[in-house]
Design an enzyme around this catalytic site. Structure first.
Site, PDB file in Angstrom:
ATOM      1  N   SER A 138     -11.251   0.891   4.948  1.00 39.01           N
ATOM      2  CA  SER A 138     -11.603   2.174   4.339  1.00 39.01           C
ATOM      3  C   SER A 138     -12.829   2.009   3.462  1.00 39.01           C
ATOM      4  CB  SER A 138     -10.438   2.693   3.483  1.00 39.01           C
ATOM      5  OG  SER A 138     -10.803   3.866   2.784  1.00 39.01           O
ATOM      6  N   TYR A 148      -4.501   0.380  -3.507  1.00 38.13           N
ATOM      7  CA  TYR A 148      -4.969   0.781  -2.183  1.00 38.13           C
ATOM      8  C   TYR A 148      -6.389   0.271  -1.940  1.00 38.13           C
ATOM      9  CZ  TYR A 148      -6.116   3.659   1.862  1.00 38.13           C
ATOM     10  OH  TYR A 148      -6.508   4.078   3.125  1.00 38.13           O
TER      11      TYR A 148
END
Length: 259
Positions: A138, A148
């Site tokens: 990501s 994350y």
């Protein structure tokens, strides 16, 4: 016949990669928790593309399930040509207020499972002199966005290092680093995306297509969309103090994510 194993294939980017590999004539091993959704997808892809689909239900936060998938990847009698580590996990809470066990499960899915499944697949690929690995990371890996972001940073760096280690073996490795992509990811994590401007959204096909092109070109990092390529350049090469400041300014906004 070439075979691709894809984790998290029942929706979003995982489904996009499953459809793309099926379109290219790959048989598929489909790995996710929901057996009914796996069966439905397998029937659809077999009907549409004439490929064989093996269904392998597994929870990648469970080490014993990860080991079962790893054993399938290491099976030389049924070789896997391509691995897509896509299974996602998102949390809509700050680290300080979140349950540490949820944080652990996220790391188990986004880091531990990726490492163990890749380690299971690579030796056979090297022996055969061919293999494809896409690790879905990501753009969030370049910001300071909690566990994350840290997990996705690991996925990107791991993929870059592995690509370098495997140079000359016939095995190609790419980290796909999308920004906001229209999938089920945010809804399932309970993240309200209503405030995000339309120009920041990517569609699944453009992320998948970019990743496949970059994999063919042996690029170890793939970023889809001009807006995210520009953002990635700033995040990767700008002063970290500026990156931290820009991240702090959007604390109340949703984190980057995908499924």
């Amino acid at each position: 016949m070439a075979t691709a194993l894809i984790t998290g294939p029942t929706a979003g980017l995982g489904r996009g990669f499953a459809e793309e590999f099926a379109r290219r004539g790959f048989d598929l091993v489909l790995v996710a928790r929901d057996r009914d959704r796996l069966d439905s997808l397998a029937a659809e892809l077999t009907s549409s593309h004439g490929v064989r689909c093996e269904v392998l239900p597994a929870d990648l936060a469970d080490r014993s399930d990860v080991d079962r998938v790893a054993a399938r990847l290491a099976d030389d009698e049924r070789p896997v040509t391509a691995l897509v580590n896509n299974a996602g996990f998102g949390l809509n809470a700050s680290f300080a207020s979140d349950d540490v066990e949820d944080e652990q499960r996220m790391l188990d899915v986004l880091v531990v499972a990726v490492m163990r499944l890749t380690h299971a697949a690579v030796p056979g690929m090297v022996r055969r002199g061919t293999g494809l690995i896409i690790n879905v990371s990501s753009v969030a890996g370049w910001i300071t966005g909690g566990t994350y972001s840290a997990a996705k940073s690991w996925v990107t760096v791991f993929s870059e290092g592995l690509a370098q280690d495997l140079a000359g073996t016939g095995v190609r490795v790419t980290a796909s680093c999308p920004g906001f992509t229209r999938t089920e990811f945010h809804a399932r994590a309970g993240i309200d995306m209503a405030s995000l401007p339309p120009w920041m959204w990517l569609e699944v096909p453009e992320v998948v297509d970019q990743a496949m092109r970059d994999l063919a070109l042996r690029r170890s990092v793939s970023v889809a969309g001009m807006q995210y390529r520009a953002l990635a350049a700033v995040l990767r090469h700008g002063p970290r103090s500026l990156v931290r400041l820009s991240t702090a300014s959007r604390r109340s906004n949703p984190r980057f994510g995908r499924d």
